[in-house]
Every structure is written in structure tokens, then in C-alpha cells.
Design a protein around this motif. Structure first.
Motif, PDB file in Angstrom:
ATOM      1  N   VAL A  24      46.304  41.412  48.973  1.00 27.82           N
ATOM      2  CA  VAL A  24      46.862  40.270  49.709  1.00 27.82           C
ATOM      3  C   VAL A  24      46.171  38.983  49.289  1.00 27.82           C
ATOM      4  O   VAL A  24      46.826  37.952  49.082  1.00 27.82           O
ATOM      5  N   HIS A  25      44.870  39.007  49.142  1.00 32.35           N
ATOM      6  CA  HIS A  25      44.122  37.831  48.706  1.00 32.35           C
ATOM      7  C   HIS A  25      44.528  37.420  47.294  1.00 32.35           C
ATOM      8  O   HIS A  25      44.664  36.223  46.999  1.00 32.35           O
ATOM      9  N   ALA A  26      44.725  38.364  46.421  1.00 30.64           N
ATOM     10  CA  ALA A  26      45.126  38.069  45.047  1.00 30.64           C
ATOM     11  C   ALA A  26      46.525  37.442  45.010  1.00 30.64           C
ATOM     12  O   ALA A  26      46.760  36.463  44.282  1.00 30.64           O
ATOM     13  N   ILE A  27      47.436  37.970  45.805  1.00 28.99           N
ATOM     14  CA  ILE A  27      48.789  37.413  45.853  1.00 28.99           C
ATOM     15  C   ILE A  27      48.760  35.999  46.428  1.00 28.99           C
ATOM     16  O   ILE A  27      49.414  35.091  45.908  1.00 28.99           O
ATOM     17  N   ALA A  28      48.003  35.786  47.490  1.00 27.94           N
ATOM     18  CA  ALA A  28      47.883  34.454  48.092  1.00 27.94           C
ATOM     19  C   ALA A  28      47.268  33.472  47.099  1.00 27.94           C
ATOM     20  O   ALA A  28      47.699  32.322  47.012  1.00 27.94           O
ATOM     21  N   TYR A  29      46.280  33.914  46.348  1.00 30.80           N
ATOM     22  CA  TYR A  29      45.657  33.066  45.331  1.00 30.80           C
ATOM     23  C   TYR A  29      46.661  32.675  44.257  1.00 30.80           C
ATOM     24  O   TYR A  29      46.751  31.504  43.871  1.00 30.80           O
ATOM     25  N   LEU A  30      47.435  33.629  43.777  1.00 32.63           N
ATOM     26  CA  LEU A  30      48.409  33.350  42.724  1.00 32.63           C
ATOM     27  C   LEU A  30      49.510  32.407  43.210  1.00 32.63           C
ATOM     28  O   LEU A  30      49.920  31.502  42.481  1.00 32.63           O
ATOM     29  N   ILE A  31      49.961  32.585  44.442  1.00 34.61           N
ATOM     30  CA  ILE A  31      50.976  31.688  44.998  1.00 34.61           C
ATOM     31  C   ILE A  31      50.411  30.282  45.152  1.00 34.61           C
ATOM     32  O   ILE A  31      51.069  29.292  44.814  1.00 34.61           O
ATOM     33  N   SER A  32      49.188  30.166  45.627  1.00 33.62           N
ATOM     34  CA  SER A  32      48.546  28.862  45.781  1.00 33.62           C
ATOM     35  C   SER A  32      48.355  28.178  44.435  1.00 33.62           C
ATOM     36  O   SER A  32      48.597  26.976  44.297  1.00 33.62           O
ATOM     37  N   PHE A  33      47.926  28.920  43.454  1.00 34.27           N
ATOM     38  CA  PHE A  33      47.705  28.357  42.121  1.00 34.27           C
ATOM     39  C   PHE A  33      49.022  27.908  41.502  1.00 34.27           C
ATOM     40  O   PHE A  33      49.101  26.829  40.913  1.00 34.27           O
ATOM     41  N   ALA A  34      50.071  28.710  41.645  1.00 34.91           N
ATOM     42  CA  ALA A  34      51.374  28.337  41.108  1.00 34.91           C
ATOM     43  C   ALA A  34      51.913  27.086  41.801  1.00 34.91           C
ATOM     44  O   ALA A  34      52.503  26.209  41.155  1.00 34.91           O
ATOM     45  N   THR A  35      51.694  26.971  43.104  1.00 32.32           N
ATOM     46  CA  THR A  35      52.110  25.780  43.835  1.00 32.32           C
ATOM     47  C   THR A  35      51.355  24.558  43.335  1.00 32.32           C
ATOM     48  O   THR A  35      51.944  23.489  43.133  1.00 32.32           O
ATOM     49  N   PHE A  36      50.064  24.684  43.129  1.00 30.95           N
ATOM     50  CA  PHE A  36      49.244  23.588  42.623  1.00 30.95           C
ATOM     51  C   PHE A  36      49.732  23.136  41.252  1.00 30.95           C
ATOM     52  O   PHE A  36      49.909  21.941  41.009  1.00 30.95           O
ATOM     53  N   ILE A  37      49.975  24.074  40.357  1.00 27.62           N
ATOM     54  CA  ILE A  37      50.459  23.735  39.014  1.00 27.62           C
ATOM     55  C   ILE A  37      51.827  23.075  39.103  1.00 27.62           C
ATOM     56  O   ILE A  37      52.100  22.085  38.402  1.00 27.62           O
TER      57      ILE A  37
END
Length: 45
Positions: A6-19
Motif C-alpha cells: 500500500v505504501h509503495a502504491i501510494a508513493y508511486l501515485i504521489s510521484f506520478a502526480t508530482f511529475i
């Protein structure tokens, strides 16, 4: 699903949003709108 997954998925979604926001902000077609917004405090009524 484990907590790490769950933490990894949340991190990837946050990073994609930032980019995505960075790409949107740097596109040339938005420059005029950002320039107008930057000059708003200096306009006289």
C-alpha cells in the motif's frame, strides 16, 4: 495486500502526480496565463 504494498502504491501515485504537475507547469502554452497571474498584484484599480 500488505502495508508495504500500500505504501509503495501510494508513493508511486504521489510521484506520478508530482511529475504530471511539473510537466503541466512547464508547458509553453501555460506561460501567458502564469505571466498574467504573476502581474496581478502590481495592477492598479
Amino acid at each position: 495486500m500488505s502495508a508495504n504494498t500500500v505504501h509503495a502504491i501510494a508513493y508511486l501515485i504521489s510521484f506520478a502526480t508530482f511529475i504530471g504537475i511539473m510537466v503541466w507547469a512547464c508547458l509553453g502554452r501555460n506561460a501567458k496565463a502564469f505571466e498574467e497571474a504573476a502581474n496581478l498584484p502590481f495592477e492598479q484599480d
